[in-house]
Design an enzyme around this catalytic site. Structure first.
Site, PDB file in Angstrom:
ATOM      1  N   TYR A 126     -24.385   9.763  41.122  1.00  0.00           N
ATOM      2  CA  TYR A 126     -23.396   8.692  41.291  1.00  0.00           C
ATOM      3  C   TYR A 126     -22.707   8.347  39.979  1.00  0.00           C
ATOM      4  O   TYR A 126     -22.028   7.334  39.862  1.00  0.00           O
ATOM      5  CB  TYR A 126     -24.065   7.441  41.891  1.00  0.00           C
ATOM      6  CG  TYR A 126     -24.497   7.673  43.316  1.00  0.00           C
ATOM      7  CD1 TYR A 126     -25.536   8.558  43.597  1.00  0.00           C
ATOM      8  CD2 TYR A 126     -23.869   7.053  44.370  1.00  0.00           C
ATOM      9  CE1 TYR A 126     -25.932   8.814  44.893  1.00  0.00           C
ATOM     10  CE2 TYR A 126     -24.256   7.295  45.678  1.00  0.00           C
ATOM     11  CZ  TYR A 126     -25.292   8.182  45.931  1.00  0.00           C
ATOM     12  OH  TYR A 126     -25.668   8.432  47.218  1.00  0.00           O
ATOM     13  N   LYS A 173     -37.225  16.317  43.397  1.00  0.00           N
ATOM     14  CA  LYS A 173     -37.036  17.758  43.618  1.00  0.00           C
ATOM     15  C   LYS A 173     -37.217  18.438  42.257  1.00  0.00           C
ATOM     16  O   LYS A 173     -36.375  19.222  41.799  1.00  0.00           O
ATOM     17  CB  LYS A 173     -35.635  18.001  44.213  1.00  0.00           C
ATOM     18  CG  LYS A 173     -35.389  19.393  44.708  1.00  0.00           C
ATOM     19  CD  LYS A 173     -36.013  19.694  46.058  1.00  0.00           C
ATOM     20  CE  LYS A 173     -35.838  21.149  46.419  1.00  0.00           C
ATOM     21  NZ  LYS A 173     -36.581  21.549  47.629  1.00  0.00           N
ATOM     22  N   ASP A 206     -37.743  17.213  50.411  1.00  0.00           N
ATOM     23  CA  ASP A 206     -37.653  17.851  51.732  1.00  0.00           C
ATOM     24  C   ASP A 206     -38.935  17.610  52.533  1.00  0.00           C
ATOM     25  O   ASP A 206     -38.899  17.247  53.715  1.00  0.00           O
ATOM     26  CB  ASP A 206     -37.328  19.352  51.625  1.00  0.00           C
ATOM     27  CG  ASP A 206     -37.991  20.034  50.434  1.00  0.00           C
ATOM     28  OD1 ASP A 206     -38.743  19.361  49.703  1.00  0.00           O
ATOM     29  OD2 ASP A 206     -37.772  21.247  50.234  1.00  0.00           O
ATOM     30  N   ASP A 230     -30.450   7.102  48.821  1.00  0.00           N
ATOM     31  CA  ASP A 230     -29.371   6.852  49.774  1.00  0.00           C
ATOM     32  C   ASP A 230     -29.678   7.548  51.098  1.00  0.00           C
ATOM     33  O   ASP A 230     -29.656   6.943  52.179  1.00  0.00           O
ATOM     34  CB  ASP A 230     -28.061   7.383  49.155  1.00  0.00           C
ATOM     35  CG  ASP A 230     -26.831   6.986  49.955  1.00  0.00           C
ATOM     36  OD1 ASP A 230     -26.957   6.229  50.923  1.00  0.00           O
ATOM     37  OD2 ASP A 230     -25.731   7.451  49.594  1.00  0.00           O
TER      38      ASP A 230
END
Ligand code: ATP
Length: 336
Positions: A126, A173, A206, A230
């Site tokens: 962002y 991740k 994930d 988000d």
């Protein structure tokens, strides 16, 4: 002395749900002087500024805001107002409690979901740093800093400690983004060591998404960088009945702005169909923040009573009531 609070109705369904939330808060009897500050697509386009000065002045004066959604154009157009506001006031912690409400039919009827999402709110993808290097080749910078990562981790662990929560799960991740998510994770681990009474776990985003769908009841506090936060917020909202019922708070050192997880929902704007629960529950968080805990509990339990009764629910949660009818029902319980 009244409490002063900046009210930003926003656009789309914003004005409808903001009106409903203000009615409900006022019906608790708490003395709040609302300072209305308009902000919508038309004002932004006309003024050429993402954040008008009167809005910042008002929030600098009141330090507390209740905000409806503001439309963000997709693929082009002006910068997200929501992102700009979080950055301008350094509202670094996005806090989103996701809880089962009584009477709502979801896929998880026999399971009680009660998790709180802590999303870092100021950096990551962002940052808005995107470049077209040559035609049709674009880079978008993911910025992760120690300062912001430690700050959100400490905020989440402190919340856990204060509220008797048992477990914090950091979501990342770092197997792929070894440097960026690696730094985020390192900061989470370091902060976790300062809270030995709280269990600390890590999940790759994930896998976390699958676990959330399969075993949502096992999650307690979720700690995530901005983008995963988000996405996982909307996923989690889906577990308990949708975006219409999940509240949120943007917290900084000096300011706090309370807003629902949902966006401006242009598909249902102006039709009296919007569910104001999310912004009403955001108002419960606001009332707690300003020290009005009795009013907060009254509002929370009145909303729950309307859900338990099940007669005046909006379409998104299986009912047929309008925004106004739902609000009338909440106000009746508050006054009853
Ligand atoms: P943003 O990117 O601005 O967060 P979004 O793309 O997530 O927005 P929303 O505006 O939140 O999209 O809407 C997603 C879907 O959820 C739409 O179908 C919308 O009608 C529905 N929805 C969102 N908020 C509500 C609400 N308060 N009451 C009922 N339905 C809602």
């Amino acid at each position: 002395m009244p409490h002063y609070c900046t009210l930003i109705p926003g656009d789309g369904i914003g004005p409808e749900v903001a009106h409903a939330a203000v009615r409900a808060v006022d019906a608790t009897g708490v003395d709040i002087c609302w300072k209305r500050a308009e902000l919508n697509e038309a004002i932004i386009l006309e003024s050429g500024k993402t954040l008008p000065q009167y809005l910042l002045d008002s929030l600098n004066e009141t330090r507390v805001g209740l905000k409806g959604p503001v439309t963000t154009p997709v693929a082009g157009g002006f910068q997200s107002v929501n992102v700009a506001l979080r950055k301008a006031l350094d509202l670094f912690a996005n806090v989103r409690p996701v809880r089962t409400l009584p009477g709502i039919k979801t896929r998880f009827e026999d399971v009680r979901i009660d998790m709180v999402i802590f999303r870092e709110n100021t950096e990551d993808l962002y940052s808005g740093l995107e470049h077209e290097i040559v035609k049709d080749v674009v880079t978008s910078l993911k910025v992760i800093t120690r300062t912001a990562s430690e700050r959100i981790a400490r905020y989440a662990f402190n919340y856990a400690k204060k509220n008797g929560r048992k477990k914090v799960t950091a979501i990342h991740k770092a197997n792929i983004m070894k440097l960026a998510d690696g730094l985020f994770l390192r900061c989470c681990r370091e902060v976790a060591q300062q809270f030995p009474d709280i269990q600390y776990k890590e999940l790759i985003v994930d896998n976390a998404s699958m676990q959330l769908v399969m075993r949502p009841e096992t999650f307690d506090i979720l700690l995530l960088p901005n983008l995963y936060g988000d996405i996982v917020s909307d996923l989690a909202a889906g577990l308990v009945g949708g975006l219409g019922i999940v509240p949120g708070a943007n917290m900084g050192e000096t300011h706090a702005v309370f807003e629902a997880v949902h966006g401006s929902a242009p598909d249902i704007a102006g039709q009296g169909k919007a569910n104001p629960t999310a912004l009403m529950l955001s108002s419960v968080m606001l009332l707690i923040h300003i020290g009005e805990t009795n009013a907060a509990h009254k509002l929370q339990s009145s909303i729950e009573s309307v859900y338990r009764e099940g007669k005046y629910l909006t379409g998104d949660v299986g009912g047929s009531a309008t925004t106004e009818e739902f609000t009338d029902a909440v106000v009746r319980f508050l006054k009853g």
